[in-house]
Motif scaffolding. Structure first.
Motif, PDB file in Angstrom:
ATOM      1  N   ASN A 156       0.812  -1.216   0.000  1.00  0.00           N
ATOM      2  CA  ASN A 156       0.000   0.000   0.000  1.00  0.00           C
ATOM      3  C   ASN A 156       0.846   1.268   0.000  1.00  0.00           C
ATOM      4  OD1 ASN A 156      -2.662  -1.013  -0.085  1.00  0.00           O
ATOM      5  ND2 ASN A 156      -2.570  -1.539   2.099  1.00  0.00           N
ATOM      6  N   LEU A 157       2.191   1.109   0.025  1.00  0.00           N
ATOM      7  CA  LEU A 157       3.065   2.281   0.006  1.00  0.00           C
ATOM      8  C   LEU A 157       2.973   3.010  -1.328  1.00  0.00           C
ATOM      9  CD1 LEU A 157       6.341   0.852   1.633  1.00  0.00           C
ATOM     10  CD2 LEU A 157       4.705   2.430   2.696  1.00  0.00           C
ATOM     11  N   ASP A 158       3.051   4.337  -1.262  1.00  0.00           N
ATOM     12  CA  ASP A 158       3.089   5.131  -2.489  1.00  0.00           C
ATOM     13  C   ASP A 158       4.441   4.965  -3.157  1.00  0.00           C
ATOM     14  OD1 ASP A 158       0.547   6.126  -2.123  1.00  0.00           O
ATOM     15  OD2 ASP A 158       1.255   7.833  -0.924  1.00  0.00           O
ATOM     16  N   HIS A 159       4.440   4.965  -4.488  1.00  0.00           N
ATOM     17  CA  HIS A 159       5.695   4.812  -5.229  1.00  0.00           C
ATOM     18  C   HIS A 159       6.643   5.960  -4.945  1.00  0.00           C
ATOM     19  CE1 HIS A 159       7.886   5.482  -9.275  1.00  0.00           C
ATOM     20  NE2 HIS A 159       8.634   4.729  -8.487  1.00  0.00           N
ATOM     21  N   MET A 160       6.189   7.179  -5.096  1.00  0.00           N
ATOM     22  CA  MET A 160       7.047   8.349  -4.895  1.00  0.00           C
ATOM     23  C   MET A 160       6.636   9.059  -3.609  1.00  0.00           C
ATOM     24  SD  MET A 160       9.193   8.267  -7.326  1.00  0.00           S
ATOM     25  CE  MET A 160       9.955   9.892  -7.177  1.00  0.00           C
ATOM     26  N   THR A 161       7.620   9.433  -2.825  1.00  0.00           N
ATOM     27  CA  THR A 161       7.368  10.222  -1.626  1.00  0.00           C
ATOM     28  C   THR A 161       8.540  11.176  -1.441  1.00  0.00           C
ATOM     29  OG1 THR A 161       6.854  10.108   0.743  1.00  0.00           O
ATOM     30  CG2 THR A 161       8.467   8.540  -0.089  1.00  0.00           C
ATOM     31  N   ALA A 162       8.282  12.301  -0.828  1.00  0.00           N
ATOM     32  CA  ALA A 162       9.327  13.304  -0.655  1.00  0.00           C
ATOM     33  C   ALA A 162      10.455  12.758   0.214  1.00  0.00           C
ATOM     34  CB  ALA A 162       8.736  14.563  -0.016  1.00  0.00           C
ATOM     35  N   ALA A 163      11.701  13.026  -0.205  1.00  0.00           N
ATOM     36  CA  ALA A 163      12.875  12.550   0.539  1.00  0.00           C
ATOM     37  C   ALA A 163      13.838  13.699   0.753  1.00  0.00           C
ATOM     38  CB  ALA A 163      13.555  11.416  -0.215  1.00  0.00           C
ATOM     39  N   SER A 164      14.691  13.572   1.743  1.00  0.00           N
ATOM     40  CA  SER A 164      15.747  14.542   1.988  1.00  0.00           C
ATOM     41  C   SER A 164      17.086  13.819   1.998  1.00  0.00           C
ATOM     42  CB  SER A 164      15.519  15.252   3.328  1.00  0.00           C
ATOM     43  OG  SER A 164      15.723  14.335   4.392  1.00  0.00           O
ATOM     44  N   HIS A 165      18.179  14.571   1.979  1.00  0.00           N
ATOM     45  CA  HIS A 165      19.492  13.943   1.947  1.00  0.00           C
ATOM     46  C   HIS A 165      19.844  13.269   3.275  1.00  0.00           C
ATOM     47  CE1 HIS A 165      20.320  17.904   3.691  1.00  0.00           C
ATOM     48  NE2 HIS A 165      21.404  17.371   4.230  1.00  0.00           N
ATOM     49  N   THR A 166      19.040  13.510   4.318  1.00  0.00           N
ATOM     50  CA  THR A 166      19.289  12.886   5.627  1.00  0.00           C
ATOM     51  C   THR A 166      18.281  11.792   5.965  1.00  0.00           C
ATOM     52  OG1 THR A 166      17.951  14.553   6.762  1.00  0.00           O
ATOM     53  CG2 THR A 166      20.320  15.008   6.529  1.00  0.00           C
ATOM     54  N   SER A 167      17.310  11.538   5.091  1.00  0.00           N
ATOM     55  CA  SER A 167      16.226  10.610   5.436  1.00  0.00           C
ATOM     56  C   SER A 167      16.712   9.177   5.676  1.00  0.00           C
ATOM     57  CB  SER A 167      15.140  10.625   4.349  1.00  0.00           C
ATOM     58  OG  SER A 167      15.678  10.299   3.090  1.00  0.00           O
ATOM     59  N   SER A 168      17.709   8.743   4.905  1.00  0.00           N
ATOM     60  CA  SER A 168      18.223   7.383   5.085  1.00  0.00           C
ATOM     61  C   SER A 168      18.864   7.219   6.457  1.00  0.00           C
ATOM     62  CB  SER A 168      19.250   7.053   4.002  1.00  0.00           C
ATOM     63  OG  SER A 168      18.656   7.104   2.728  1.00  0.00           O
ATOM     64  N   ALA A 169      19.700   8.182   6.835  1.00  0.00           N
ATOM     65  CA  ALA A 169      20.370   8.130   8.140  1.00  0.00           C
ATOM     66  C   ALA A 169      19.359   8.214   9.278  1.00  0.00           C
ATOM     67  CB  ALA A 169      21.387   9.262   8.252  1.00  0.00           C
TER      68      ALA A 169
END
Length: 207
Positions: A180-193
């Motif tokens: 049910n996750l959306d394909h595209m979602t807003a990300a930032s350069h720190t989101s992974s960390a």
């Protein structure tokens, strides 16, 4: 097969455990040929006992020579045992390189958090990622104790607030959440960390 490391698997099913290593077999089908210094006697000996009496095998590793005294039946027994061991190793290798283990390896921890970082993948790749994740949930996560899913994004998304006990219901719920996750979602350069830090903040997760 149980979710154990190859080192642990070898402790249970390896040649040494089953007395099938080269040195173990040699000690059962013959005896070491002594030519010069005998440790047990602590001196040099001139005897050449067994020269020419038995077939001999020289170990390439250390150059030691063994006189082979076993009857054909015992040799064939070890042939059967080693053939079975080879087949078992092949099965293990096939299992290790199939299905979800190709991507995720063998999960050995009892509690895990999977961080999902899809970045800007194409829709087809997004579905491939979700297929792989669904596979690991069904094949491996079902055998551990607790788990959770976190999606790395500007607005970080969790399946559950904390790691949850594994059951048929929770695994099905996680798979449904995943799809049910959306394909595209807003990300930032720190989101992974940030997602990784959030995963590691769960007290039940050891690493």
């Amino acid at each position: 097969q149980p979710l154990i490391s190859s080192a642990k698997w070898l402790q249970l099913h390896g040649l040494k455990r089953n007395k099938l290593s080269l040195s173990q077999i040699l000690s059962q089908i013959g005896f070491q040929h002594r030519k010069d210094y005998v440790t047990t006697l602590g001196k040099l000996v001139a005897s050449r006992y067994a020269d020419g009496l038995f077939p001999q095998y020289r170990r390439a590793q250390d150059g030691s020579v063994y006189n082979l005294t076993a009857k054909k039946e015992l040799i064939l027994h070890f042939v059967d045992c080693l053939t079975g061991a080879i087949e078992l190793y092949k099965q293990r290798m096939k299992w290790l390189t199939s299905e979800s283990r190709q991507i995720f390896g063998v999960i050995q921890e009892r509690c895990i958090v999977i961080v999902l970082d899809f970045g800007t993948v194409a829709p087809t790749d997004f579905d491939l990622c979700r297929d792989a994740l669904s596979m690991v949930l069904v094949e491996q996560v079902t055998q551990i104790a607790k788990f959770n899913l976190i999606r790395a994004a500007e607005d970080l998304t969790k399946w559950q607030q904390k790691s949850t006990l594994v059951s048929e219901h929770t695994v099905k719920s996680a798979v449904a959440w995943l799809w049910n996750l959306d394909h595209m979602t807003a990300a930032s350069h720190t989101s992974s960390a940030e997602a990784l830090l959030e995963a590691m903040s769960d007290e039940a997760v050891s690493s």
